[in-house]
Design an enzyme around this catalytic site. Structure first.
Site, PDB file in Angstrom:
ATOM      1  N   LYS A   1     -14.537 -12.347  32.955  1.00 27.70           N
ATOM      2  CA  LYS A   1     -13.120 -12.156  33.954  1.00 27.70           C
ATOM      3  C   LYS A   1     -13.176 -10.400  33.041  1.00 27.70           C
ATOM      4  O   LYS A   1     -13.208 -10.508  31.920  1.00 27.70           O
ATOM      5  CB  LYS A   1     -12.091 -12.759  33.470  1.00 27.70           C
ATOM      6  CG  LYS A   1     -10.689 -12.733  33.500  1.00 27.70           C
ATOM      7  CD  LYS A   1     -10.058 -13.627  34.118  1.00 27.70           C
ATOM      8  CE  LYS A   1      -7.908 -14.310  34.043  1.00 27.70           C
ATOM      9  NZ  LYS A   1      -8.508 -12.657  35.458  1.00 27.70           N
TER      10      LYS A   1
ATOM     11  N   GLY B   1     -15.527 -10.404  25.622  1.00 26.18           N
ATOM     12  CA  GLY B   1     -16.552 -10.622  25.740  1.00 26.18           C
ATOM     13  C   GLY B   1     -17.112  -9.315  26.390  1.00 26.18           C
ATOM     14  O   GLY B   1     -17.918  -8.685  26.904  1.00 26.18           O
ATOM     15  N   CYS B   2     -15.987  -9.622  28.196  1.00 28.42           N
ATOM     16  CA  CYS B   2     -16.300  -9.003  29.023  1.00 28.42           C
ATOM     17  C   CYS B   2     -16.539  -7.396  28.676  1.00 28.42           C
ATOM     18  O   CYS B   2     -17.338  -6.850  29.805  1.00 28.42           O
ATOM     19  CB  CYS B   2     -15.589  -8.935  30.437  1.00 28.42           C
ATOM     20  SG  CYS B   2     -16.087 -11.303  30.752  1.00 28.42           S
ATOM     21  N   THR B   3     -15.332  -7.460  28.321  1.00 29.60           N
ATOM     22  CA  THR B   3     -15.078  -6.459  27.396  1.00 29.60           C
ATOM     23  C   THR B   3     -15.928  -4.997  27.115  1.00 29.60           C
ATOM     24  O   THR B   3     -16.676  -4.350  27.159  1.00 29.60           O
ATOM     25  CB  THR B   3     -13.536  -5.924  26.484  1.00 29.60           C
ATOM     26  OG1 THR B   3     -12.263  -6.404  27.545  1.00 29.60           O
ATOM     27  CG2 THR B   3     -13.322  -4.539  26.168  1.00 29.60           C
TER      28      THR B   3
ATOM     29  N   ALA C   1     -19.306  -4.603  29.531  1.00 25.29           N
ATOM     30  CA  ALA C   1     -18.457  -3.752  30.236  1.00 25.29           C
ATOM     31  C   ALA C   1     -18.533  -2.050  29.581  1.00 25.29           C
ATOM     32  O   ALA C   1     -19.802  -0.951  29.549  1.00 25.29           O
ATOM     33  CB  ALA C   1     -16.894  -3.726  30.879  1.00 25.29           C
TER      34      ALA C   1
END
Length: 160
Positions: free
Chosen positions: A40, A45-47, A50
């Site tokens: 998401k 974690g995704c930030t 990325a």
């Protein structure tokens, strides 16, 4: 868990991307492509993942490598996410989940005893011929981009 193996032809996809574009995997032959699946936009974690890929973008580019992040978020969400963190990597919108399924990234998860379907954080390296060159099924976001970069550098040094 992905059924794809090293040496398999990577499933092709055409997806809308941030900044109003589209990306088709087969159009990228001749370049290495890192395809990473993440749950998401704009979550911790995704930030981190990325931003780490984004920090290494010049190094990936120097290795003839493109980075594509894929989630089920729509393009509007990707644009907002990329803008908030200054991301220059390609974020592709797999809204219908077909690409996630083709790569085995759409899996049953469990949290607090509840089972649900979601995206598994997994990365694939698609080589210049469109084949799976490497696969990272258990991604730890802090060191992941560096780990992927080292694998590409090592393979290219070996090939030289």
């Amino acid at each position: 868990m992905s059924q794809l193996k090293i040496g398999d032809t990577a499933p092709d996809f055409t997806l809308q991307t941030n900044n109003g574009g589209t990306v088709t995997l087969s159009d990228l032959r001749g370049q290495n492509v890192i395809v990473y699946f993440y749950p998401k936009d704009d979550t911790p974690g995704c930030t981190t993942e990325a931003c780490k890929f984004n920090e290494n973008l010049k190094a990936f580019s120097a290795q003839n490598t493109i980075v594509i992040g894929i989630s089920k978020d729509d393009v509007k969400s990707h644009d907002k996410f990329a803008g908030k963190y200054g991301l220059n990597i390609t974020l592709a919108a797999d809204v219908d989940g077909k690409t996630c399924e083709a790569y085995g990234a759409w899996v049953q998860k469990s949290m607090y005893g509840k089972k649900y379907m979601g995206i598994d954080r997994v990365t694939f390296w698609v080589d210049v011929d469109g084949k799976i060159a490497a696969h990272w099924p258990q991604v730890k976001v802090n060191d992941h981009a560096a780990e992927v970069m080292e694998a590409i550098k090592a393979a290219q040094a070996k090939a030289a």
